[in-house]
Design a protein around this motif. Structure first.
Motif, short mmCIF file in Angstrom:
data_model
loop_
_atom_site.label_atom_id
_atom_site.label_comp_id
_atom_site.label_asym_id
_atom_site.label_seq_id
_atom_site.Cartn_x
_atom_site.Cartn_y
_atom_site.Cartn_z
N ILE A 76 4.42 5.09 11.15
CA ILE A 76 4.39 4.50 9.82
C ILE A 76 5.81 4.54 9.29
N VAL A 77 6.46 3.40 9.25
CA VAL A 77 7.88 3.36 8.94
C VAL A 77 8.12 3.75 7.48
N GLY A 78 7.46 3.08 6.55
CA GLY A 78 7.69 3.35 5.13
C GLY A 78 6.91 2.39 4.26
N GLY A 79 7.23 2.42 2.96
CA GLY A 79 6.57 1.57 1.98
C GLY A 79 7.59 0.97 1.03
N SER A 80 7.29 -0.23 0.56
CA SER A 80 8.19 -0.93 -0.36
C SER A 80 7.36 -1.70 -1.38
N GLY A 81 8.00 -2.00 -2.53
CA GLY A 81 7.35 -2.78 -3.57
C GLY A 81 6.50 -1.99 -4.53
N PHE A 82 6.53 -0.67 -4.49
CA PHE A 82 5.75 0.14 -5.41
C PHE A 82 6.57 0.43 -6.67
N GLU A 83 5.89 0.56 -7.79
CA GLU A 83 6.57 0.72 -9.07
C GLU A 83 7.03 2.14 -9.33
N GLN A 84 6.67 3.09 -8.49
CA GLN A 84 7.05 4.49 -8.67
C GLN A 84 7.87 4.97 -7.48
#
Length: 242
Positions: free
Chosen positions: A80-88
């Motif tokens: 699981i590389v990462g996450g993007s586009g979250f407001e926090q």
């Protein structure tokens, strides 16, 4: 001087027509397992050997039986590389692999959690969480799916969910770069105002896979990026072209 008797000589050769006595003939050793009465000279019957065609057919039958017991295998390796586009910021991700009843776990965990990452530049949180799961099955029903939940941890250590996502495992072997779009319940305007001021927000009471999403008002939350390597084995025996 006392007279000595004749010294017995070892038996070497008898004249023709002369029958030796019992003491001159060495006794043959008794066979193993023979009894005291008439069992010393009894011969054992040798096991009956099967016909050559029967011996040749036995390995073929064993191979066919082993082929019938063999199960198709799926080996999932990636991260699981990462996450993007979250407001926090300060995000972490929990994941779980769901499959049907025909699937059996051979090795590896079916769920896990990443570390908390607080990106200093940009909105991309990097986790690089490894995945290594080995499954076996005799049917294609209930193909595995990867469920993710992205959480936010505030300065007081409180955690609130920011998005739910589901991504089916690719059915083709090879390396795949996937983007799993997450969603969250929209809630009423009071709940949205409270989430903006105090944090938190509405959450699901049941697992996301059991929730009826078409009955909910949802909105996009962000994207989780994955890199998956899929290895398939013995699927050709079940008439599945890989």
């Amino acid at each position: 001087m006392a007279a000595h008797g004749p010294v017995p000589q070892p038996y070497t050769k008898m004249a023709a027509g002369v029958r030796p006595c019992c003491s001159c003939v060495p006794k043959a050793p008794a066979l193993a397992g023979g009894g005291a009465r008439g069992g010393a000279g009894r011969k054992r019957a040798l096991p009956r050997q099967p016909a050559p065609e029967v011996r040749a057919a036995r390995p073929v039958a064993r191979r066919r039986a082993a082929r019938g017991r063999a199960m198709a295998e799926l080996h999932l390796i990636g991260q699981i590389v990462g996450g993007s586009g979250f407001e926090q910021r300060r995000l972490f991700c929990t994941w779980g692999l769901r499959a049907g009843g025909a699937w059996k776990l051979l090795s590896g965990p079916l769920s896990g959690q990443t570390q908390v990452d607080d990106p200093q530049a940009g909105d991309v949180a990097f986790w690089c969480h490894p995945l290594d799961v080995h499954l076996a099955t005799k049917g294609l029903q209930g193909w595995p799916q990867l469920h993710v939940q992205v959480w936010h941890q505030d300065g007081f250590g409180r955690a609130a969910v920011l998005g739910y996502g589901c991504c089916p495992v690719p059915a083709a072997p090879g390396c795949h770069a996937l983007s799993c779009v997450t969603w969250r319940p929209r809630g009423s305007w009071r709940q949205r105002l409270r989430r903006r001021l105090l944090g938190g927000g509405p959450q699901l009471r049941v697992p996301p896979e059991a929730a009826e999403r078409f009955r909910l008002r949802t909105e996009a939350a962000g994207t989780v990026h994955l890199q998956l390597g899929v290895l398939l084995r013995h699927f050709g025996r079940f008439s599945v072209q890989c």
